[in-house]
Write an enzyme that holds these catalytic residues in place. Structure first.
Site, PDB file in Angstrom:
ATOM      1  N   ARG A  15       0.808  -1.224   0.000  1.00 34.49           N
ATOM      2  CA  ARG A  15       0.000   0.000   0.000  1.00 34.49           C
ATOM      3  C   ARG A  15       0.843   1.277   0.000  1.00 34.49           C
ATOM      4  O   ARG A  15       0.339   2.359  -0.214  1.00 34.49           O
ATOM      5  CB  ARG A  15      -0.959  -0.031   1.205  1.00 34.49           C
ATOM      6  N   GLN A  79      12.575 -14.088   6.399  1.00 33.81           N
ATOM      7  CA  GLN A  79      11.345 -14.808   6.031  1.00 33.81           C
ATOM      8  C   GLN A  79      11.293 -14.758   4.498  1.00 33.81           C
ATOM      9  O   GLN A  79      10.962 -13.722   3.930  1.00 33.81           O
ATOM     10  CB  GLN A  79      10.138 -14.106   6.662  1.00 33.81           C
ATOM     11  N   ASN A 177      -6.746  -3.985  17.144  1.00 33.51           N
ATOM     12  CA  ASN A 177      -5.451  -4.577  17.474  1.00 33.51           C
ATOM     13  C   ASN A 177      -4.350  -3.628  16.984  1.00 33.51           C
ATOM     14  O   ASN A 177      -4.282  -3.308  15.804  1.00 33.51           O
ATOM     15  CB  ASN A 177      -5.356  -5.935  16.760  1.00 33.51           C
ATOM     16  N   ASN A 235       0.398   1.968   6.914  1.00 36.42           N
ATOM     17  CA  ASN A 235       0.259   1.125   5.728  1.00 36.42           C
ATOM     18  C   ASN A 235       0.375   1.937   4.447  1.00 36.42           C
ATOM     19  O   ASN A 235       0.654   1.384   3.389  1.00 36.42           O
ATOM     20  CB  ASN A 235      -1.095   0.401   5.740  1.00 36.42           C
ATOM     21  N   ASN A 393      41.538  23.809  -2.627  1.00 36.16           N
ATOM     22  CA  ASN A 393      42.058  22.652  -1.880  1.00 36.16           C
ATOM     23  C   ASN A 393      42.188  21.416  -2.743  1.00 36.16           C
ATOM     24  O   ASN A 393      42.717  20.412  -2.315  1.00 36.16           O
ATOM     25  CB  ASN A 393      41.160  22.345  -0.675  1.00 36.16           C
ATOM     26  N   ARG A 447      49.489  40.661  -7.516  1.00 34.57           N
ATOM     27  CA  ARG A 447      48.617  41.293  -8.517  1.00 34.57           C
ATOM     28  C   ARG A 447      49.503  42.109  -9.455  1.00 34.57           C
ATOM     29  O   ARG A 447      50.595  42.519  -9.079  1.00 34.57           O
ATOM     30  CB  ARG A 447      47.564  42.189  -7.845  1.00 34.57           C
TER      31      ARG A 447
HETATM   32  C1  UD1 Z   1      -1.842  -6.256  11.254  1.00 34.34           C
HETATM   33  C2  UD1 Z   1      -2.739  -7.161  12.074  1.00 34.34           C
HETATM   34  C3  UD1 Z   1      -3.983  -6.399  12.467  1.00 34.34           C
HETATM   35  C4  UD1 Z   1      -3.612  -5.153  13.237  1.00 34.34           C
HETATM   36  C5  UD1 Z   1      -2.624  -4.322  12.444  1.00 34.34           C
HETATM   37  C6  UD1 Z   1      -2.079  -3.207  13.328  1.00 34.34           C
HETATM   38  C7  UD1 Z   1      -2.329  -9.390  11.238  1.00 34.34           C
HETATM   39  C8  UD1 Z   1      -2.852 -10.508  10.444  1.00 34.34           C
HETATM   40  N1  UD1 Z   1      -3.079  -8.318  11.308  1.00 34.34           N
HETATM   41  O1  UD1 Z   1      -2.547  -5.917  10.060  1.00 34.34           O
HETATM   42  O2  UD1 Z   1      -4.816  -7.204  13.282  1.00 34.34           O
HETATM   43  O3  UD1 Z   1      -4.753  -4.400  13.539  1.00 34.34           O
HETATM   44  O4  UD1 Z   1      -1.510  -5.099  12.005  1.00 34.34           O
HETATM   45  O5  UD1 Z   1      -1.361  -2.276  12.592  1.00 34.34           O
HETATM   46  O6  UD1 Z   1      -1.282  -9.501  11.835  1.00 34.34           O
HETATM   47  N2  UD1 Z   1       4.893  -8.882   8.061  1.00 34.34           N
HETATM   48  C9  UD1 Z   1       5.896  -9.809   7.993  1.00 34.34           C
HETATM   49  N3  UD1 Z   1       5.714 -10.957   7.288  1.00 34.34           N
HETATM   50  C10 UD1 Z   1       4.540 -11.234   6.665  1.00 34.34           C
HETATM   51  C11 UD1 Z   1       3.498 -10.283   6.743  1.00 34.34           C
HETATM   52  C12 UD1 Z   1       3.704  -9.117   7.458  1.00 34.34           C
HETATM   53  O7  UD1 Z   1       6.982  -9.619   8.553  1.00 34.34           O
HETATM   54  O8  UD1 Z   1       4.439 -12.302   6.041  1.00 34.34           O
HETATM   55  C13 UD1 Z   1       5.127  -7.633   8.827  1.00 34.34           C
HETATM   56  C14 UD1 Z   1       4.969  -6.386   7.989  1.00 34.34           C
HETATM   57  O9  UD1 Z   1       6.205  -5.989   7.449  1.00 34.34           O
HETATM   58  C15 UD1 Z   1       4.429  -5.382   8.992  1.00 34.34           C
HETATM   59  C16 UD1 Z   1       3.736  -6.230  10.033  1.00 34.34           C
HETATM   60  O10 UD1 Z   1       4.157  -7.559   9.841  1.00 34.34           O
HETATM   61  O11 UD1 Z   1       5.454  -4.630   9.616  1.00 34.34           O
HETATM   62  C17 UD1 Z   1       2.233  -6.155   9.907  1.00 34.34           C
HETATM   63  O12 UD1 Z   1       1.854  -6.519   8.591  1.00 34.34           O
HETATM   64  P1  UD1 Z   1       0.772  -5.699   7.789  1.00 34.34           P
HETATM   65  O13 UD1 Z   1       0.589  -6.340   6.461  1.00 34.34           O
HETATM   66  O14 UD1 Z   1       1.062  -4.279   7.834  1.00 34.34           O
HETATM   67  O15 UD1 Z   1      -0.520  -6.047   8.676  1.00 34.34           O
HETATM   68  P2  UD1 Z   1      -1.850  -5.218   8.797  1.00 34.34           P
HETATM   69  O16 UD1 Z   1      -2.699  -5.480   7.622  1.00 34.34           O
HETATM   70  O17 UD1 Z   1      -1.547  -3.812   9.116  1.00 34.34           O
HETATM   71 CA    CA Z   2       0.257  -2.614   9.140  1.00 27.76          CA
END
Ligand code: UD1
Ligand code: CA
Length: 464
Positions: A15, A79, A177, A235, A393, A447
């Site tokens: 996003r 990962q 959350n 996001n 310089n 000069r």
């Molecule tokens: C997530 C939560 C949501 C919460 C929100 C808070 C989940 C499923 N949902 O949603 O409940 O309200 O955060 O901001 O967790 N990431 C990884 N590996 C992955 C996927 C994500 O490391 O495979 C990391 C991302 O880089 C990020 C974080 O996890 O920093 C959260 O992922 P993101 O996709 O932003 O989750 P949200 O949709 O915001």
């Molecule tokens: Ca997020």
């Protein structure tokens, strides 16, 4: 505190519409990931594991740069497939073998989280009564966040992701959350494998762990953030700007309570690792980036950007850009000064209008007031550099040093061709190209004699 922090930073950040890792985007000059890692370190976590994946090298480089000398170990785990936050934690646990103690998991896009919250969180699972705690908040716009569903007794039932919400749940469940969790490490390790991807996004959701732990008869709890802003995530670029404004306001408000005046606090961007002393006035369009410290009773700005720069008391820093520079007390800069790395301005010195200084010491009370470039120079005290004077310089291959003694007067438009040494109490005549050393107390003139042709203009006009 023997807690471990796992920071999730592997996501694609789709996003953001960016060619860079989401967590590398900066808030007040500092990458988001560092805000989160710093909060875990300040909270007293003993070990910090960052899960990297998308743009892994970029994130690793940020961490290596920032935490190479950190007393707390900040390590990364990769990962390779991004299968969700639950999967990211599983990968981290498998790679590190962490299987006990409090484990705090934080989203890497949670930059405004406070160290106190992380500490308090780790403590909630330290006694063994609770298996997990999740940080919640009620933001003005809950869209995009996982929603907390409570059971009849008001205890947390489960977390429903935005994309899995029915329209009714979306409208009714307003508590969200925040993406910060504390787990009993042993229980987390024992049950993380039970998270499935049976949901709208076909992802392994970490929030499902609450339900799983409850199913095994363990107690889980929510912890509601008094200030919802602590729990906001980034996001999108819109949220990045919103959180930047919140961070800016918080920092500026704190500085105002500490005795700093802001002409317009909405127009000053002071980074989290900057300090400013009392009675300093911050004018609009001032940026302090990185580790900066500005002393008391200074005038800062307008239109000033300091990066990793230290200034003492009583400095006037007007329309100046300074990077890796040190300004002692009562130094005057600008308008339109550019102080590059290695600039050291001693007490009462001045770098005036359209003056660029690099890797040089400007001695006590010495002045470089107008249109000069001073590089690789050691200048003594009480020197006056006339307008337009420049150190040459660079010979196209190497940089050479210029040394100027005390109380010397550099005439306007002097070219000091380095390497060259100009002694103390010396004078260079205006317009001179100084290629040879000038002894103490001498006048150096370079000069050609001036020719005067009387009546020339009249003769020329008659010719045309
Ligand atoms: C997530 C939560 C949501 C919460 C929100 C808070 C989940 C499923 N949902 O949603 O409940 O309200 O955060 O901001 O967790 N990431 C990884 N590996 C992955 C996927 C994500 O490391 O495979 C990391 C991302 O880089 C990020 C974080 O996890 O920093 C959260 O992922 P993101 O996709 O932003 O989750 P949200 O949709 O915001
Ligand atoms: Ca997020």
């Amino acid at each position: 505190m023997n807690a471990t922090a796992i920071v999730l930073a592997a996501g694609e950040g789709t996003r953001m519409k960016s060619n860079h890792a989401k967590v590398s985007h900066q808030i007040l000059g500092k990458p988001m990931i560092r805000w989160v890692v710093d909060a875990t370190i300040a909270a007293g976590c003993e070990r910090v594991v960052v899960v990297v994946g998308s743009h892994a090298d970029e994130v690793r480089a940020i961490l290596a740069d920032a935490y190479a000398d950190s007393p707390v170990s900040v390590e990364t785990v990769e990962q390779t497939e991004r299968l969700g936050t639950g999967h990211a934690v599983r990968v981290a646990l498998e790679a590190t073998g962490i299987s006990d103690g409090p484990v705090v998991v934080l989203n890497g896009d949670l930059p405004l989280i406070q160290a106190d919250t992380v500490r308090l969180f780790a403590e909630t699972v330290a006694t063994g009564e609770l298996a997990a705690t999740v940080l919640t908040m009620t933001p003005p716009d809950p869209f995009g966040y996982g929603r907390i569903q409570l059971d009849a007794d008001g205890a947390v039932e489960r977390i429903i992701e935005q994309k899995d919400c029915t329209p009714e749940q979306d409208a009714e469940l307003l508590e969200c959350n925040a993406g910060c969790y504390a787990f009993d490490g042993a229980l987390l390790a024992a049950h993380i494998g039970e998270v499935t991807n049976d949901n709208a996004q076909a992802e392994y959701y970490l929030p499902d762990m609450l339900e799983i732990l409850k199913r095994h008869g363990h107690a889980v709890s929510i912890f509601h953030c008094e200030d919802y802003r602590d729990g906001l995530g980034v996001n999108s670029r819109v949220q990045l700007a919103e959180l930047t404004a919140i961070a800016r306001d918080r920092i500026n408000e704190r500085l105002m309570t500490e005795g700093v005046t802001f002409i317009d606090p909405a127009q000053a961007w002071i980074g989290p690792d900057a300090t400013i002393g009392r009675d300093t006035v911050v004018w609009p369009q001032t940026h302090l980036i990185g580790t900066c410290s500005v002393g008391e009773s200074c005038q800062l700005g307008p239109n000033t950007r300091l990066t990793n720069t230290r200034a003492g008391n009583g400095c006037v820093i007007d329309e100046t850009i300074a990077v890796d520079a040190v300004l002692e007390n009562d130094v005057e800069c600008g308008p339109r000064a550019y102080l590059r790395p290695g600039t050291h301005m001693l007490d009462g010195s001045k770098a005036g209008t359209h003056v660029e200084i690099k890797k040089s010491t400007i001695g006590e009370g010495s002045k470089v007031p107008h249109l000069s470039y001073i590089g690789d120079t050691t200048m003594g005290a009480g020197v006056n550099v006339g307008a337009g004077s420049i150190t040459c310089n660079y010979d196209g291959k190497n940089k050479h040093a210029t040394v100027i003694g005390d109380r010397t007067f550099i005439g306007s438009d002097t070219m000091m061709v380095a390497p060259v040494r100009i002694g103390s109490d010396a004078i260079t005549g205006a317009g001179g190209t100084i290629t040879k050393d000038v002894p103490d107390g001498a006048l150096a003139l370079e000069r050609t004699d001036q020719r005067v042709l009387e009546g020339y203009t009249e003769r020329r006009r008659a010719r045309l």
